[in-house]
Scaffold this motif. Structure first.
Motif, PDB file in Angstrom:
ATOM      1  N   ILE A  71      56.830 -23.522 112.925  1.00 31.57           N
ATOM      2  CA  ILE A  71      56.700 -22.392 112.000  1.00 31.57           C
ATOM      3  C   ILE A  71      56.476 -22.896 110.577  1.00 31.57           C
ATOM      4  N   ALA A  72      57.190 -23.963 110.202  1.00 29.98           N
ATOM      5  CA  ALA A  72      56.995 -24.514 108.855  1.00 29.98           C
ATOM      6  C   ALA A  72      55.547 -24.951 108.674  1.00 29.98           C
ATOM      7  N   ALA A  73      55.009 -25.622 109.686  1.00 27.12           N
ATOM      8  CA  ALA A  73      53.610 -26.071 109.607  1.00 27.12           C
ATOM      9  C   ALA A  73      52.673 -24.873 109.492  1.00 27.12           C
ATOM     10  N   THR A  74      52.999 -23.797 110.211  1.00 19.85           N
ATOM     11  CA  THR A  74      52.152 -22.614 110.164  1.00 19.85           C
ATOM     12  C   THR A  74      52.115 -22.013 108.769  1.00 19.85           C
ATOM     13  N   TYR A  75      53.306 -21.871 108.176  1.00 17.84           N
ATOM     14  CA  TYR A  75      53.366 -21.291 106.830  1.00 17.84           C
ATOM     15  C   TYR A  75      52.657 -22.183 105.812  1.00 17.84           C
ATOM     16  N   ILE A  76      52.886 -23.514 105.925  1.00 21.60           N
ATOM     17  CA  ILE A  76      52.243 -24.417 104.964  1.00 21.60           C
ATOM     18  C   ILE A  76      50.727 -24.333 105.127  1.00 21.60           C
ATOM     19  N   ALA A  77      50.275 -24.265 106.386  1.00 17.44           N
ATOM     20  CA  ALA A  77      48.839 -24.152 106.631  1.00 17.44           C
ATOM     21  C   ALA A  77      48.286 -22.858 106.037  1.00 17.44           C
ATOM     22  N   TRP A  78      49.062 -21.776 106.106  1.00 14.53           N
ATOM     23  CA  TRP A  78      48.623 -20.520 105.490  1.00 14.53           C
ATOM     24  C   TRP A  78      48.396 -20.716 103.997  1.00 14.53           C
ATOM     25  N   VAL A  79      49.386 -21.317 103.330  1.00 15.28           N
ATOM     26  CA  VAL A  79      49.268 -21.458 101.872  1.00 15.28           C
ATOM     27  C   VAL A  79      48.081 -22.342 101.524  1.00 15.28           C
ATOM     28  N   VAL A  80      47.998 -23.499 102.169  1.00 19.85           N
ATOM     29  CA  VAL A  80      46.899 -24.426 101.868  1.00 19.85           C
ATOM     30  C   VAL A  80      45.562 -23.800 102.232  1.00 19.85           C
ATOM     31  N   GLY A  81      45.512 -23.155 103.398  1.00 20.99           N
ATOM     32  CA  GLY A  81      44.257 -22.546 103.848  1.00 20.99           C
ATOM     33  C   GLY A  81      43.811 -21.438 102.919  1.00 20.99           C
ATOM     34  N   PHE A  82      44.753 -20.606 102.480  1.00 28.62           N
ATOM     35  CA  PHE A  82      44.381 -19.522 101.581  1.00 28.62           C
ATOM     36  C   PHE A  82      43.839 -20.074 100.275  1.00 28.62           C
ATOM     37  N   MET A  83      44.555 -21.057  99.729  1.00 26.01           N
ATOM     38  CA  MET A  83      44.122 -21.599  98.440  1.00 26.01           C
ATOM     39  C   MET A  83      42.751 -22.265  98.575  1.00 26.01           C
ATOM     40  N   ALA A  84      42.538 -22.965  99.678  1.00 27.34           N
ATOM     41  CA  ALA A  84      41.232 -23.586  99.890  1.00 27.34           C
ATOM     42  C   ALA A  84      40.157 -22.514 100.031  1.00 27.34           C
ATOM     43  N   GLY A  85      40.475 -21.470 100.786  1.00 26.92           N
ATOM     44  CA  GLY A  85      39.488 -20.443 101.062  1.00 26.92           C
ATOM     45  C   GLY A  85      39.073 -19.660  99.837  1.00 26.92           C
ATOM     46  N   ILE A  86      40.001 -19.495  98.898  1.00 28.31           N
ATOM     47  CA  ILE A  86      39.633 -18.720  97.709  1.00 28.31           C
ATOM     48  C   ILE A  86      38.945 -19.597  96.667  1.00 28.31           C
TER      49      ILE A  86
END
Ligand code: CU
Lengths: 649, 289
Positions: A71-86
């Motif tokens: 779950i920690a990896a999932t949340y971290i991936a969300w944050v990194v992925g969102f920032m990369a995507g924007i």
């Protein structure tokens, strides 16, 4: 000169070469690509994590231990992925490729020619970021307020358990941290970003791209916080004391990722504001001519910058205890619960001032306009803010009087806590001195000053009780504490923010706030607030502990009253929100300076153009040159002249 | 501001001090003769008088369930009362100025900024000195009072007054308090190690608590006796009290400890020495047999 650098004649500096269209990759990124990228990366992390994480080891509740890391990896991936995507990483990548930012690139990133869509992109213009903060803080306040209604519903229904206790514990924790985050950003975010650069006569913030970064990090931090409720919840209050927090389901990881991300956001925003205020003030704006609101923002930013890392570390350690089997907070393995409490409150207390100081400074800034009077004793106001910044760093242990950590520490920390009432008193004196003999122009922003000062008196005096160790021995952990800090954070913080937002509303939106409806909402909420927390003081005095969902019948009456009051606040806030939304959509435009104010932001046109001023202003005085000579002084002057015939002149 | 107003700041900021102003006593009388000053002082006096019953009300609420049942609780209530009275004048002045501002100095409404400006008072050294002096003296008083009271209740709890010098201290009773999710257990090591889910103690006897937890942080709060200390896993914390009132009082957990935190409460029965002895015999008897 060596051959790696050349001195160019003035005016012949070569400009960076434009690669592709202005904005580059940022032409294609927006909140949509951010969301898609964040969700996709999160799903990938979840699936890959599920395959890689060791399975088979169960914790005491029969849960797979490996799921924490997943779950920690999932949340971290969300944050990194969102920032990369924007598109947050476009800048560093561009540098790595050796492409400098051209002027056209910078203008594109500031939102030039993108219409309304710029509010949904990684836009650097401080006015856009200000609006983004305004909207997200209203969303968070709405969410936190809704959760507060659920809490009060449970407590008002004294005859039954409305919610499952685990869910109840989750909503009190989520209400707490959502409101803390909302209150930290509600003044500094919208007004610090929108108003401060114009107020000091700058074209933008010092680091426009960091400005966008701080906002979108905050945005990315919200989903983990909200989804915690779906993953079992953070059941431990907003403080999440360990080792209780370690027992919570994986929803707790959402809280931890939120805090870690939000701390980055706050640190970046603080650095940006401090640098902007220190280095980008207009010519002539010496430190004694800086508007007091700007002083409040810099004071608040310093506290946030210095102390937020402590909160971040406290959660990094908690997360590592959970995910990689460290034992910072596990007493059976050499850890300490007091370590957590110290780290937490090192931010936890200054954070109260991070919240209250900008709102207070905003009220000081606006009250001079409505009283047509100079600010009373600017220097004492600055000294008050400085004193709060200084002393707030050495008061955190007053949250730990009853922990048994260091009983003797009660003496010095009682001293420091009671000393902070002196600079806090400076601020009250400045406001009273400004009100003194002024004719009040009774508009909504000014009326907020009266509401807030009333709340500050109540919050201040109950704070004096709580600063005292013997009294705290009775009050600690009781509803009295809850009522007290709501008087400070909501009574002095949120009501000040409402006044400040209605004051700068015409400059931000170009429309006047509908004050008839706005005032109805404001005063309804104010009345409900007094009822809610006034009777909560009584429950606390009677001995009702906080964070409970069932209690002795002795506390019934005060809880019923609190719940009625809370619903009243809810109605009032909705009315106020209605006033904001309808006024914002109204077609009647506001004048550029409807209040007749003297600070710089009112001297430029509305809507504020990109880069704020056609020509940068030069400041020749402080912005408080209101008022007429004191009539009593003239009488005294005459008397003095009569005396002078006798005395030697 | 750049174009609107170009009066120099310094002039207004630091009013020149005439060397031959009227005498201080005359200026004070002149100031006190101003109608607004008198009105504010009267309103402040009225508010101050209203705070005294409010201070009693605070104590009334605290006593609703039988407090004070120990001298520690009495000290706490005394402190509450004194702090309320001491802060009353400052509170009253603040509220009086707010009230008078709306009632006495006049109001304007309307959409356009008012044409009539207020007096340009930028500073007043006397008022600033008075305010800072008063608040500093008050803060100093709070600190001195607080430190003294803390020393006093610490002595009453366990601190500097040795147990054998405390009132009626020939027989101090040690009690080991253990919190766990979500109940309290009380063990009496000197009374044949009996354990009970409810505290039973004799009146006027010093009690000494060793508090710990088996799982998460709890908080041992004996409400009407005014003592409170965290129960931490992996550590023992101490507190103590001498109950001076017979009756049944509340023990509550005052630190969120999970699912049934709200129900983690029990009672303390303060009984006579004879009743306590017979209770111990009963408990000890049933245990040893
Ligand atoms: Cu407990």
């Amino acid at each position: 000169m060596s051959d790696t650098a050349v001195i160019h004649e003035h005016g012949h500096v070569p400009q960076p070469v434009q690669h592709g269209k202005p904005g580059g990759i940022l032409r294609h990124t927006s909140i949509v690509t951010g969301l898609v990228s964040g969700v996709v990366l999160a799903v990938i992390a979840y699936l890959v994590g599920g395959m890689l994480m060791p399975q088979g080891t169960l914790d005491a509740d029969g849960i797979q231990v490996g799921i924490n890391a997943q779950i920690a990896a999932t949340y971290i991936a969300w944050v990194v992925g969102f920032m990369a995507g924007i598109g947050a990483f476009a800048g560093p990548i561009r540098w790595a490729m050796g492409h400098d930012l051209t002027h056209d690139d910078a203008e594109y990133m500031a939102g030039k020619g993108q219409g309304k869509w710029r509010y949904w992109k990684y836009t650097t213009d401080h006015k856009v970021v200000g609006f983004q903060y305004l909207v997200i803080s209203m969303v968070l306040l709405g969410l936190g307020g809704f959760l507060a209604m659920l809490v009060r519903t449970e407590l008002g229904a004294t005859w039954t358990e409305v919610f499952d206790p685990n869910f109840y514990n989750s909503i009190i924790g989520t209400h707490g941290i959502v409101m803390i985050i909302a209150m930290i950003i509600v003044v500094t975010g919208p007004l610090g970003n929108f108003v401060v650069p114009i107020m000091i006569g700058a074209r933008d913030m010092a680091f426009p791209r960091l400005n966008a970064l701080s906002f979108w990090l905050l945005f990315a931090a919200v989903p983990p916080l909200v989804t915690n409720l779906m993953l079992g919840g953070m059941r431990d209050g907003w403080t999440v004391y360990q080792p209780l927090g370690a027992q919570a389901p994986v929803g707790m990881i959402g809280y931890q990722i939120t805090i870690i991300t939000f701390a980055f956001s706050t640190g970046i925003a603080s650095v940006n504001l401090i640098t902007t205020i220190v280095t980008m003030r207009a010519r002539g704006m010496t430190w004694n001519r800086v508007p007091i609101f700007v002083i409040g923002i810099i004071a608040s930013s310093i506290m946030g910058l210095v102390w937020f890392p402590m909160f971040q570390y406290s959660q990094v350690f908690a997360l590592s205890d959970r995910v990689i089997a460290t034992s910072f907070y596990i007493p059976q393995m050499g850890g300490s619960v007091w370590l957590y409490e110290n780290l937490f409150w090192l931010l936890g207390h200054p954070e109260v001032y991070v919240i209250v100081v900008p709102g207070t400074a905003a009220l000081m800034e606006l009250m001079v306009v409505f009283l047509r009077k100079p600010l009373f004793s600017y220097k004492v106001a600055v000294a008050g803010f400085a004193g709060i910044v200084g002393i707030s760093s050495v008061v955190w242990v007053h949250h730990m009087y009853m922990t048994g950590w260091a009983p003797a520490a009660g003496y010095p920390f009682m001293l420091s806590t009671e000393l902070i009432s002196i600079p806090f008193g400076f601020l009250v004196m400045v406001m009273l001195g400004t009100i003194w003999r002024g004719k009040v122009w009774t508009r909504l922003p000014m009326m907020a000053v009266f509401a807030v000062l009333w709340n500050k008196v109540i919050g201040g005096i109950t704070g004096v009780y709580l600063s005292d160790v013997p009294v705290d021995q009775y009050m600690h952990g009781s509803m009295f504490v809850v009522a007290h800090f709501h008087f400070m954070l909501m009574g002095a913080g949120l009501f000040a923010a409402m006044g400040a937002i209605s004051y700068w509303f015409p400059k931000m939106t170009g429309r006047m706030l509908d004050e008839r409806i706005g005032s109805i909402g404001f005063w309804t909420a104010f009345a409900g607030f007094q009822l809610t927390f006034g009777s909560m003081f009584v429950a606390g005095l009677q001995g009702m502990p906080r964070r409970v969902l069932q209690f002795d019948d002795a506390f019934n009456v005060s809880n019923w009253l609190s719940t009625i009051g809370a619903y009243t606040i809810g109605i009032g806030m909705l009315v106020f929100l209605y006033a904001i939304v309808t006024s914002w959509r109204s077609s009647v435009l506001a004048a550029a300076n409807p209040w007749g104010a003297k600070t710089l932001e009112w001297q430029t046109e509305t809507p504020v153009p990109l880069e704020n001023f056609p020509v940068l202003p030069v400041v020749t005085s402080d912005p408080y040159g209101y008022g007429v000579p004191d009539p009593y002084d003239e009488i005294e002057e005459q008397l003095t002249d009569e005396d002078a015939t006798v005395g030697a002149r | 501001m750049s174009t609107v107003d170009d009066r120099p700041v310094a002039e207004a900021d630091e009013p020149e001090e005439p060397t031959n102003r009227p005498e201080a006593s005359y200026r004070l009388r002149e100031w006190l003769s101003r109608p607004y000053v008198r009105h504010i002082l009267i309103i402040a006096a009225v508010i101050t008088l209203l705070v005294v019953p409010a201070a009693w009300l605070v104590i009334f609420f605290m006593n609703m369930t039988g407090a004070p049942a120990s001298s520690i609780m009495s000290e706490i209530e005394k402190t509450m009362f004194v702090f309320t009275i001491v802060s009353a004048p400052l509170m009253a002045i603040t509220l009086a100025i707010l009230a008078y501002s709306l009632l006495g100095w006049g109001r304007v409404s309307g959409d356009e900024p008012p044409m009539q400006e207020s007096p340009a008072i930028r500073s007043n050294p006397i008022a600033i000195t008075l305010w800072i002096g008063t608040t500093s003296v008050l803060a100093a008083f709070l600190v001195v009072w607080g430190v003294t009271e803390l020393a006093t209740i610490t002595a009453y709890s366990y601190g500097s007054t040795p147990a054998n010098q405390q009132p009626n201290a020939t027989k101090r009773i040690d009690i080991n308090v253990t919190g766990q999710q979500w109940l309290w257990t009380f063990a009496y090591p000197d009374q044949n190690d009996i354990t009970a889910p409810v505290l039973v103690v004799p009146i006027d006897t010093p009690l000494y608590f060793n508090v710990t937890s088996l799982d998460v942080v709890h908080n041992f709060w004996v409400v009407e006796l005014g003592i409170k200390i965290d129960a931490n896993p992996g550590a023992i914390t101490n507190t103590g009290v001498t109950p001076n009132k017979l009756g049944t009082f509340n023990i509550r957990c005052a630190e969120l400890c999970g699912l049934h935190h709200a129900y983690m409460q029990t009672q303390i029965n303060v009984v006579t020495q004879e009743e306590f002895d017979s209770w111990v015999r009963e408990m000890g008897g049933s245990k040893t047999v």
